[in-house]
Design a protein around this motif. Structure first.
Motif, PDB file in Angstrom:
ATOM      1  N   SER A  17       0.820  -1.220   0.000  1.00 25.27           N
ATOM      2  CA  SER A  17       0.000   0.000   0.000  1.00 25.27           C
ATOM      3  C   SER A  17       0.848   1.263   0.000  1.00 25.27           C
ATOM      4  O   SER A  17       0.321   2.357  -0.161  1.00 25.27           O
ATOM      5  N   GLU A  20       3.986   3.615  -5.228  1.00 25.87           N
ATOM      6  CA  GLU A  20       3.457   4.702  -6.052  1.00 25.87           C
ATOM      7  C   GLU A  20       2.568   4.128  -7.154  1.00 25.87           C
ATOM      8  O   GLU A  20       2.665   2.948  -7.500  1.00 25.87           O
ATOM      9  N   CYS A  21       1.746   4.963  -7.734  1.00 26.13           N
ATOM     10  CA  CYS A  21       0.907   4.559  -8.863  1.00 26.13           C
ATOM     11  C   CYS A  21       1.759   4.355 -10.112  1.00 26.13           C
ATOM     12  O   CYS A  21       2.859   4.913 -10.221  1.00 26.13           O
ATOM     13  N   GLU A  50      -6.524   1.088 -10.834  1.00 23.20           N
ATOM     14  CA  GLU A  50      -5.653   0.539  -9.797  1.00 23.20           C
ATOM     15  C   GLU A  50      -5.114   1.647  -8.903  1.00 23.20           C
ATOM     16  O   GLU A  50      -5.040   1.500  -7.679  1.00 23.20           O
ATOM     17  N   CYS A  51      -4.748   2.778  -9.496  1.00 22.67           N
ATOM     18  CA  CYS A  51      -4.237   3.909  -8.737  1.00 22.67           C
ATOM     19  C   CYS A  51      -5.324   4.462  -7.818  1.00 22.67           C
ATOM     20  O   CYS A  51      -5.059   4.793  -6.660  1.00 22.67           O
ATOM     21  N   TRP A  52      -6.555   4.558  -8.297  1.00 26.63           N
ATOM     22  CA  TRP A  52      -7.654   5.055  -7.470  1.00 26.63           C
ATOM     23  C   TRP A  52      -7.850   4.139  -6.263  1.00 26.63           C
ATOM     24  O   TRP A  52      -7.985   4.615  -5.131  1.00 26.63           O
ATOM     25  N   ARG A  53      -7.843   2.820  -6.495  1.00 29.99           N
ATOM     26  CA  ARG A  53      -8.023   1.880  -5.389  1.00 29.99           C
ATOM     27  C   ARG A  53      -6.858   1.953  -4.398  1.00 29.99           C
ATOM     28  O   ARG A  53      -7.058   1.882  -3.183  1.00 29.99           O
ATOM     29  N   LEU A  54      -5.641   2.116  -4.907  1.00 31.93           N
ATOM     30  CA  LEU A  54      -4.466   2.238  -4.046  1.00 31.93           C
ATOM     31  C   LEU A  54      -4.565   3.488  -3.190  1.00 31.93           C
ATOM     32  O   LEU A  54      -4.332   3.444  -1.972  1.00 31.93           O
ATOM     33  N   ASN A  55      -4.917   4.611  -3.788  1.00 29.62           N
ATOM     34  CA  ASN A  55      -5.037   5.860  -3.028  1.00 29.62           C
ATOM     35  C   ASN A  55      -6.182   5.793  -2.019  1.00 29.62           C
ATOM     36  O   ASN A  55      -6.086   6.350  -0.927  1.00 29.62           O
ATOM     37  N   HIS A  56      -7.253   5.096  -2.362  1.00 31.77           N
ATOM     38  CA  HIS A  56      -8.366   4.900  -1.426  1.00 31.77           C
ATOM     39  C   HIS A  56      -7.886   4.088  -0.223  1.00 31.77           C
ATOM     40  O   HIS A  56      -8.191   4.424   0.926  1.00 31.77           O
ATOM     41  N   LYS A  58      -4.828   3.859   0.870  1.00 29.69           N
ATOM     42  CA  LYS A  58      -3.919   4.713   1.649  1.00 29.69           C
ATOM     43  C   LYS A  58      -4.728   5.637   2.564  1.00 29.69           C
ATOM     44  O   LYS A  58      -4.381   5.858   3.730  1.00 29.69           O
ATOM     45  N   GLY A  59      -5.808   6.184   2.051  1.00 37.96           N
ATOM     46  CA  GLY A  59      -6.660   7.051   2.867  1.00 37.96           C
ATOM     47  C   GLY A  59      -7.266   6.305   4.036  1.00 37.96           C
ATOM     48  O   GLY A  59      -7.329   6.827   5.159  1.00 37.96           O
TER      49      GLY A  59
END
Length: 67
Positions: A17, A20-21, A50-56, A58-59
């Motif tokens: 997690s 980086e994207c 995938e980047c959106w899910r990763l950033n979600h 992380k949040g």
């Protein structure tokens, strides 16, 4: 004598997690046929999702650790 804080469990964050994207897909500087363009678009959209899910994720991790 140990302090109370030393007895508390340490928080664990999955290393996956923290990555980086992916980069944006590079479109060649030439005529791109329809089939190649749609493939590049598909790869780019998959990376964006995938980047959106990763950033979600992380949040969610940050919210959980700051409670």
């Amino acid at each position: 004598m140990q302090s109370v804080a030393a007895d508390e469990p340490k928080n664990h964050v999955d290393p996956s997690s923290m990555r980086e994207c992916n980069e944006v897909v590079d479109v060649p500087h030439r005529f791109v046929p329809w089939d190649e363009g749609s493939t590049l678009w598909g790869v780019d959209r998959a990376s964006l999702g995938e980047c959106w899910r990763l950033n979600h994720a992380k949040g969610l991790i940050i919210k959980a650790l700051t409670k």
